[in-house]
Write a protein that holds these residues in place. Structure first.
Motif, PDB file in Angstrom:
ATOM      1  N   SER A   1     -10.978   1.255   7.423  1.00 45.99           N
ATOM      2  CA  SER A   1     -10.321   1.321   6.104  1.00 45.99           C
ATOM      3  C   SER A   1     -11.331   1.628   5.006  1.00 45.99           C
ATOM      4  CB  SER A   1      -9.605   0.007   5.797  1.00 45.99           C
ATOM      5  OG  SER A   1      -8.588  -0.242   6.718  1.00 45.99           O
TER       6      SER A   1
ATOM      7  N   ARG B   1      -5.958   2.549  -0.706  1.00 47.58           N
ATOM      8  CA  ARG B   1      -4.819   3.472  -0.760  1.00 47.58           C
ATOM      9  C   ARG B   1      -4.124   3.473  -2.117  1.00 47.58           C
ATOM     10  NH1 ARG B   1      -1.747   1.528   4.514  1.00 47.58           N
ATOM     11  NH2 ARG B   1      -0.068   2.892   3.749  1.00 47.58           N
ATOM     12  N   LYS B   2      -4.330   2.409  -2.914  1.00 54.01           N
ATOM     13  CA  LYS B   2      -3.722   2.354  -4.245  1.00 54.01           C
ATOM     14  C   LYS B   2      -4.688   2.788  -5.341  1.00 54.01           C
ATOM     15  CE  LYS B   2      -0.160   1.499  -4.943  1.00 54.01           C
ATOM     16  NZ  LYS B   2       1.007   2.411  -4.861  1.00 54.01           N
TER      17      LYS B   2
ATOM     18  N   SER C   1     -12.597   5.308   5.472  1.00 48.95           N
ATOM     19  CA  SER C   1     -11.515   6.211   5.084  1.00 48.95           C
ATOM     20  C   SER C   1     -11.278   6.174   3.577  1.00 48.95           C
ATOM     21  CB  SER C   1     -10.235   5.818   5.824  1.00 48.95           C
ATOM     22  OG  SER C   1      -9.169   6.650   5.458  1.00 48.95           O
ATOM     23  N   GLY C   2     -11.341   4.964   2.981  1.00 51.25           N
ATOM     24  CA  GLY C   2     -11.160   4.840   1.532  1.00 51.25           C
ATOM     25  C   GLY C   2     -12.202   5.608   0.757  1.00 51.25           C
TER      26      GLY C   2
ATOM     27  N   GLN D   1     -11.478   9.392   1.135  1.00 52.20           N
ATOM     28  CA  GLN D   1     -10.321   9.870   0.379  1.00 52.20           C
ATOM     29  C   GLN D   1     -10.581   9.884  -1.129  1.00 52.20           C
ATOM     30  OE1 GLN D   1      -7.554  11.191   1.393  1.00 52.20           O
ATOM     31  NE2 GLN D   1      -7.659  10.786   3.579  1.00 52.20           N
TER      32      GLN D   1
ATOM     33  N   SER E   1      -7.637  -1.975   2.959  1.00 50.51           N
ATOM     34  CA  SER E   1      -6.783  -0.791   3.124  1.00 50.51           C
ATOM     35  C   SER E   1      -5.865  -0.599   1.919  1.00 50.51           C
ATOM     36  CB  SER E   1      -5.950  -0.938   4.404  1.00 50.51           C
ATOM     37  OG  SER E   1      -5.086   0.151   4.560  1.00 50.51           O
TER      38      SER E   1
ATOM     39  N   ALA F   1       0.818  -1.214   0.000  1.00 49.14           N
ATOM     40  CA  ALA F   1       0.000   0.000   0.000  1.00 49.14           C
ATOM     41  C   ALA F   1       0.850   1.262   0.000  1.00 49.14           C
ATOM     42  CB  ALA F   1      -0.924   0.018   1.224  1.00 49.14           C
TER      43      ALA F   1
ATOM     44  N   ARG G   1      -3.930  10.671  -7.605  1.00 45.77           N
ATOM     45  CA  ARG G   1      -3.776  10.923  -6.174  1.00 45.77           C
ATOM     46  C   ARG G   1      -2.828  12.098  -5.987  1.00 45.77           C
ATOM     47  NH1 ARG G   1      -2.868   7.231  -0.831  1.00 45.77           N
ATOM     48  NH2 ARG G   1      -2.921   9.006   0.553  1.00 45.77           N
TER      49      ARG G   1
END
Length: 712
Positions: free
Chosen positions: A411, A387-388, A414-415, A418, A383, A350, A693
């Protein structure tokens, strides 16, 4: 003339000496010579099987015991229960217990200990209550087992009752029983009571009781007392063992690991797997990857825990290549990974520098070893995918999970936050509430970020209030920084200053940096100057502060003030962080900076940029040169916009991949507003999904729109 007695004596000697393999070989040799085993033979051989965890052999010995008429012998059945429990087969142990016509105290104790060993504490406690009708008086072994249950289940009242029984029946001088009581009080948060018992044990204190007391101090946060006891222990000529050292290394004080490391070398415990693994983990927490690796290499007979700890070290450091190399070496040495090994290497995938497809490859590895349904692996996958940039894959894994822990929920929320899917983040939060999962500060941090990215000011404030009022969670600096972001993004700068003024502790750099970024967006020069002054007093060498303040002045046309900030940077020798973007194509990462011409396909990239800009202008694109914060001609500003690092990465992605292939770009700074417009238009014109990102969030560009809704 060897008979069953002499064979059994030799078997017992091997089993007691820990030579389990030799004991098993001896048993089969005995059978080959035609000697019939007796109940004592089976007891010895089952002890060897239990020590090895050799389940298949255990089943064969069980069958032999039935064949030779020992199925109703009490002590053979006790040995069978012990063997099955140590092999992790609780149901088989219970079946043996239920099939016994006669039971003694050892029978009850063995099954209780087996249930405790396999994490079935509640069932073990129920068995204890059932046993009271069969056992008139409890033994020391029974007390030790049941008091350990109280410790694990935090049953303080029952622990106190058992403590009274221990005193009443004259077991107060038994070191094992008193150590168990001391441990129970520690785990129930009664450190003073535990310490008083420890002092009363004077004369019968062993390395086990010293280690238990030190562990209790660490669990209850009294690190100075733990360190003091560790010193006193050696003064009293009690030598620490591997468990003592492993316990001391769980402390969070950065000064302790090197000191304890020296003691470990002095007492020659550095090669013990448990000590080496604990040392490795403690250096990992300090970020000392090289030191951790050197310790890892000295460990004799590395077990899966040691390998997992080394992988976790690389994961914490964000070193995906290091973690991958360790995993490959582990596989080549024939060591089978467990669920924690795989979750650690997925965590490493990640990191920002990891390739997009590496995480997918280790997802396949988890399926190969049938660990994909393990909670820790599922949480790591959710997660990692979030994140990726693969939020759909994260959602798929999350929805397939039959069991979810707090990390899984956090996770996923939050994912979504984001990636700009605020509605989905709030829906998932409500599902979490309905499931009755206990939330923590990270949960609320994620949901407030979701509100921030969607401009939901009132909802964000409501969740913040609920966190404090309903869940009794004290807000941290991160929570206040998120609230400042929530209000300031929405342009409510006066309310933001009221919030900062009402904080229970002085605002930190994170809070002032958030406010400064908002002042740049809303072009509030005076408040931006105040935020910059506060920030520079806390972090005088932070280049981002100078850059943001100079950009605020430039946006307002205050070129003189902007130049003064730049001169101040030069005088303090503060270097500006260069904006860079990177994209992975076919397992290779290609990075770019603004106006970069170092790439081997530079000519083709700039040709594509020129054609792309011309096409966008035909579609109505008009460069927004307000994002070029330099005092220069309009044409020069347009030329600078075109060569921003994210556009170079985009152009390269378009020429290096087949039409329709999704592109994923990462930028170390915030994406500029004009490039954001370009990304949206290109996603429609080229019919591509573009995932980008930047330093604060993900942007999903598709069919001319962005997941952020132009609010970022």
């Amino acid at each position: 003339q060897r008979n069953v007695g002499t064979w059994t004596s030799l078997l017992t000697g091997y089993a007691q000496g820990g030579a389990h393999s030799d004991a098993m070989a001896l048993f089969f040799r005995m059978r080959a010579e035609g000697i019939w085993p007796n109940p004592f033979t089976f007891t010895s051989v089952l002890s060897a099987v239990a020590g090895q965890g050799a389940l298949d052999l255990g089943r064969r010995v069980h069958a032999q015991s039935v064949k030779f008429g020992c199925r109703s012998t009490v002590f053979v059945c006790n040995s069978l229960m012990n063997m099955y429990a140590k092999c992790g087969l609780v149901e088989e142990a219970k079946a043996v217990f239920c099939g016994m016509e006669t039971r003694d105290m050892v029978s009850w104790n063995t099954l209780m200990a087996g249930l405790l060993l396999n994490g079935c504490e509640v069932e073990a406690l129920e068995l204890f209550h059932d046993s009271r009708a069969s056992m008139a008086k409890l033994s020391q072994s029974t007390y030790s087992t049941v008091i350990k249950l109280c410790a694990n289940l935090k049953q303080l009242a029952l622990a106190r009752q058992l403590h009274s029984c221990v005193l009443k029946h004259g077991f107060s001088s038994d070191g094992n029983v008193m150590t168990a009581i001391m441990d129970a009080y520690s785990k129930c948060g009664e450190l003073d009571d535990a310490f008083n018992i420890f002092l009363l044990m004077s004369g019968s204190q062993s390395v086990v009781s010293w280690t238990a007391m030190i562990g209790g101090c660490i669990q209850n946060g009294d690190i100075p007392l733990a360190a003091s006891l560790f010193s006193r222990m050696r003064e009293d000529n009690v030598k620490p063992n591997e468990f003592t050292y492993s316990t001391m290394l769980t402390t969070s004080l950065p000064v302790l690991p090197p000191q304890i490391h020296a003691q470990i070398i002095k007492t020659n415990y550095q090669h013990a797997p448990s000590v080496g693994t604990a040392l490795l983990a403690s250096y990992s927490k300090l970020g000392s990857t090289e030191e951790a690796l050197s310790i890892f290499e000295t460990i004799d007979q590395k077990d899966v825990v040691a390998w997992s700890a080394m992988l976790s070290c690389y994961s914490q450091a964000g070193d995906c290549d290091g973690a991958t190399n360790v995993f490959m070496e582990m596989s080549m040495q024939g060591m089978k990974p467990n669920e924690f090994t795989i979750s650690s290497v997925i965590d490493a995938c990640a990191s920002p520098t990891a390739g997009v497809d590496q995480g997918r490859q280790f997802h396949a590895v988890s399926i190969k070893y049938r660990y994909q349904d393990a909670i820790c692996v599922g949480s790591a996958l959710v997660s990692m995918y979030a994140r990726k940039g693969s939020i759909d894959s994260a959602r798929s894994v999350f929805e397939r999970q039959t069991e979810r822990d707090l990390v899984s929920w956090n996770s996923m929320i939050s994912g979504y936050a984001q990636h700009g899917y605020s509605k989905e983040a709030l829906d998932t939060f409500r599902q979490m509430e309905a499931a009755g999962v206990e939330m923590d500060g990270v949960t609320f941090l994620a949901v407030i970020i979701g509100c921030t990215h969607a401009g939901l000011v009132q909802e964000g404030q409501r969740y913040f209030d609920s966190m404090v009022r309903d869940h009794k969670i004290s807000p941290t600096m991160e929570h206040y920084a998120c609230m400042v972001d929530l209000y300031s993004r929405a342009g409510k700068l006066d309310e933001t200053m009221d919030l900062i003024g009402g904080m229970p502790f002085p605002a930190g750099a994170m809070v002032w940096r958030t406010l400064l970024g908002a002042c740049r967006v809303h072009k509030n020069v005076e408040l931006g100057k105040l935020a910059a002054e506060k920030l520079l007093s806390l972090e005088p060498l932070d280049s981002a502060t100078y850059v943001l303040l100079s950009n605020i002045y430039a946006s307002a046309g205050k070129w003189k003030e902007r130049d003064e900030v730049r001169k101040l940077m030069d005088s303090k020798k503060v270097k500006k962080e260069a904006g860079s973007s990177w994209i992975q194509i076919k397992n290779k990462v290609h990075s770019f900076i603004a106006s970069d011409k170092s790439h081997r396909l530079s000519d083709q990239i700039y040709t594509k940029l020129k054609a792309m800009t011309a096409r966008l202008k035909q579609e109505g694109y008009c460069p927004n040169t307000s994002f070029v914060l330099h005092d220069m001609e309009q044409e020069q500003k347009e030329a600078m916009l075109v060569t921003h690092s994210e556009r170079l990465a985009l152009a390269f992605g378009l020429i290096a991949t087949p039409p329709g292939t999704p592109l994923q770009i990462v930028k170390n700074l915030r994406v500029c507003g004009d490039c954001h417009v370009v990304m949206k238009m290109v996603s429609a014109v080229e019919d591509r999904e573009i995932i980008m990102r930047d330093c604060s969030r993900f942007h999903h560009f598709k069919s001319g729109a962005c997941s952020c809704g132009d609010f970022w």
